[in-house]
Scaffold this motif. Structure first.
Motif, mmCIF file in Angstrom:
data_model
loop_
_atom_site.group_PDB
_atom_site.id
_atom_site.type_symbol
_atom_site.label_atom_id
_atom_site.label_comp_id
_atom_site.label_asym_id
_atom_site.label_seq_id
_atom_site.Cartn_x
_atom_site.Cartn_y
_atom_site.Cartn_z
ATOM 1 N N VAL A 168 0.838 -1.201 0.000
ATOM 2 C CA VAL A 168 0.000 0.000 0.000
ATOM 3 C C VAL A 168 0.871 1.249 0.000
ATOM 4 C CG1 VAL A 168 -1.651 1.335 1.377
ATOM 5 C CG2 VAL A 168 -2.002 -1.106 1.046
ATOM 6 N N VAL A 169 1.967 1.230 0.760
ATOM 7 C CA VAL A 169 2.876 2.379 0.798
ATOM 8 C C VAL A 169 3.529 2.584 -0.561
ATOM 9 C CG1 VAL A 169 5.048 3.209 1.793
ATOM 10 C CG2 VAL A 169 3.285 2.275 3.280
ATOM 11 N N ARG A 170 3.985 1.523 -1.176
ATOM 12 C CA ARG A 170 4.643 1.641 -2.490
ATOM 13 C C ARG A 170 3.670 2.055 -3.595
ATOM 14 N NH1 ARG A 170 9.871 -1.809 -3.301
ATOM 15 N NH2 ARG A 170 10.591 -1.879 -1.157
ATOM 16 N N ALA A 171 2.405 1.686 -3.433
ATOM 17 C CA ALA A 171 1.401 2.099 -4.417
ATOM 18 C C ALA A 171 1.020 3.566 -4.228
ATOM 19 C CB ALA A 171 0.156 1.225 -4.302
ATOM 20 N N VAL A 177 -0.969 5.024 -2.125
ATOM 21 C CA VAL A 177 -2.404 5.237 -1.947
ATOM 22 C C VAL A 177 -2.643 6.463 -1.077
ATOM 23 C CG1 VAL A 177 -4.522 4.206 -1.043
ATOM 24 C CG2 VAL A 177 -2.864 2.788 -2.255
ATOM 25 N N TRP A 178 -1.863 6.612 -0.022
ATOM 26 C CA TRP A 178 -1.915 7.768 0.864
ATOM 27 C C TRP A 178 -0.527 8.385 0.954
ATOM 28 C CZ3 TRP A 178 -4.459 3.261 2.936
ATOM 29 C CH2 TRP A 178 -5.843 3.335 2.894
ATOM 30 N N PRO A 179 -0.453 9.668 1.282
ATOM 31 C CA PRO A 179 0.862 10.295 1.445
ATOM 32 C C PRO A 179 1.622 9.677 2.614
ATOM 33 C CG PRO A 179 -0.919 11.935 1.641
ATOM 34 C CD PRO A 179 -1.549 10.611 1.452
ATOM 35 N N SER A 180 2.933 9.787 2.568
ATOM 36 C CA SER A 180 3.764 9.128 3.585
ATOM 37 C C SER A 180 3.577 9.707 4.978
ATOM 38 C CB SER A 180 5.240 9.192 3.190
ATOM 39 O OG SER A 180 5.660 10.537 3.144
ATOM 40 N N TYR A 181 3.064 10.950 5.096
ATOM 41 C CA TYR A 181 2.818 11.474 6.433
ATOM 42 C C TYR A 181 1.551 10.881 7.040
ATOM 43 C CZ TYR A 181 -0.439 14.763 4.186
ATOM 44 O OH TYR A 181 -1.456 15.317 3.465
ATOM 45 N N LEU A 182 0.674 10.308 6.214
ATOM 46 C CA LEU A 182 -0.505 9.613 6.729
ATOM 47 C C LEU A 182 -0.236 8.129 6.974
ATOM 48 C CD1 LEU A 182 -3.449 11.094 4.625
ATOM 49 C CD2 LEU A 182 -2.877 11.543 7.014
ATOM 50 N N LEU A 183 0.510 7.510 6.092
ATOM 51 C CA LEU A 183 0.831 6.092 6.224
ATOM 52 C C LEU A 183 2.302 5.881 5.887
ATOM 53 C CD1 LEU A 183 -0.305 3.237 6.777
ATOM 54 C CD2 LEU A 183 -0.588 3.012 4.310
ATOM 55 N N GLY A 203 5.903 3.935 5.769
ATOM 56 C CA GLY A 203 6.235 2.536 5.499
ATOM 57 C C GLY A 203 6.695 1.806 6.746
ATOM 58 N N PRO A 204 6.658 0.492 6.710
ATOM 59 C CA PRO A 204 7.076 -0.292 7.874
ATOM 60 C C PRO A 204 8.539 -0.068 8.241
ATOM 61 C CG PRO A 204 6.433 -1.739 6.057
ATOM 62 C CD PRO A 204 6.168 -0.353 5.632
ATOM 63 N N GLY A 205 9.387 0.180 7.261
ATOM 64 C CA GLY A 205 10.795 0.439 7.558
ATOM 65 C C GLY A 205 10.975 1.704 8.373
ATOM 66 N N ALA A 206 10.270 2.762 7.984
ATOM 67 C CA ALA A 206 10.356 4.027 8.722
ATOM 68 C C ALA A 206 9.797 3.886 10.129
ATOM 69 C CB ALA A 206 9.601 5.118 7.962
ATOM 70 N N VAL A 207 8.705 3.149 10.256
ATOM 71 C CA VAL A 207 8.092 2.963 11.568
ATOM 72 C C VAL A 207 9.006 2.145 12.477
ATOM 73 C CG1 VAL A 207 6.144 1.899 12.779
ATOM 74 C CG2 VAL A 207 5.737 3.237 10.723
ATOM 75 N N LEU A 208 9.558 1.066 11.963
ATOM 76 C CA LEU A 208 10.445 0.231 12.782
ATOM 77 C C LEU A 208 11.730 0.965 13.143
ATOM 78 C CD1 LEU A 208 9.969 -3.246 11.095
ATOM 79 C CD2 LEU A 208 9.048 -2.457 13.273
ATOM 80 N N SER A 209 12.232 1.792 12.241
ATOM 81 C CA SER A 209 13.413 2.580 12.518
ATOM 82 C C SER A 209 13.149 3.574 13.650
ATOM 83 C CB SER A 209 13.856 3.313 11.251
ATOM 84 O OG SER A 209 14.883 4.213 11.537
#
Length: 92
Positions: free
Chosen positions: A55-58, A60-66, A68-74
């Motif tokens: 969903v992040v790569r597609a 669908v929503w801007p990165s400030y709304l959703l 990616g899992p890498g950014a969240v885990l970091s």
């Protein structure tokens, strides 16, 4: 006739006793039991992560709304490292 009914009663009473002579069931090693219990949960977690990344790569929503899992885990690792996560959890 009375002995036949008594014999039937005894047959009913002792009907499962032969199961007591069976050898004990083999126990499954704890590692195998743990693996059998854990793999469905790990698979579900992996599928959620893959779907999230898709969903992040597609976009669908801007990165400030959703993000990616890498950014969240970091960010999670960073907050665990500096202790701010535990302070925030204590406040809430």
């Amino acid at each position: 006739m009375a002995t036949d009914s008594r014999r039937d009663d005894l047959g009913t009473d002792f009907r499962g006793l032969d199961a007591l002579e069976l050898p004990p069931a083999r126990t499954v090693p704890w590692g195998r039991r743990l693996a059998r219990a854990a793999w469905p949960k790990l698979l579900a977690l992996a599928l959620v992560g893959i779907g999230w990344e898709a969903v992040v790569r597609a976009q669908v929503w801007p990165s400030y709304l959703l993000p990616g899992p890498g950014a969240v885990l970091s960010e999670l690792a960073s907050e665990i490292g500096d202790g701010s996560l535990f302070m925030a959890l204590a406040v809430t």
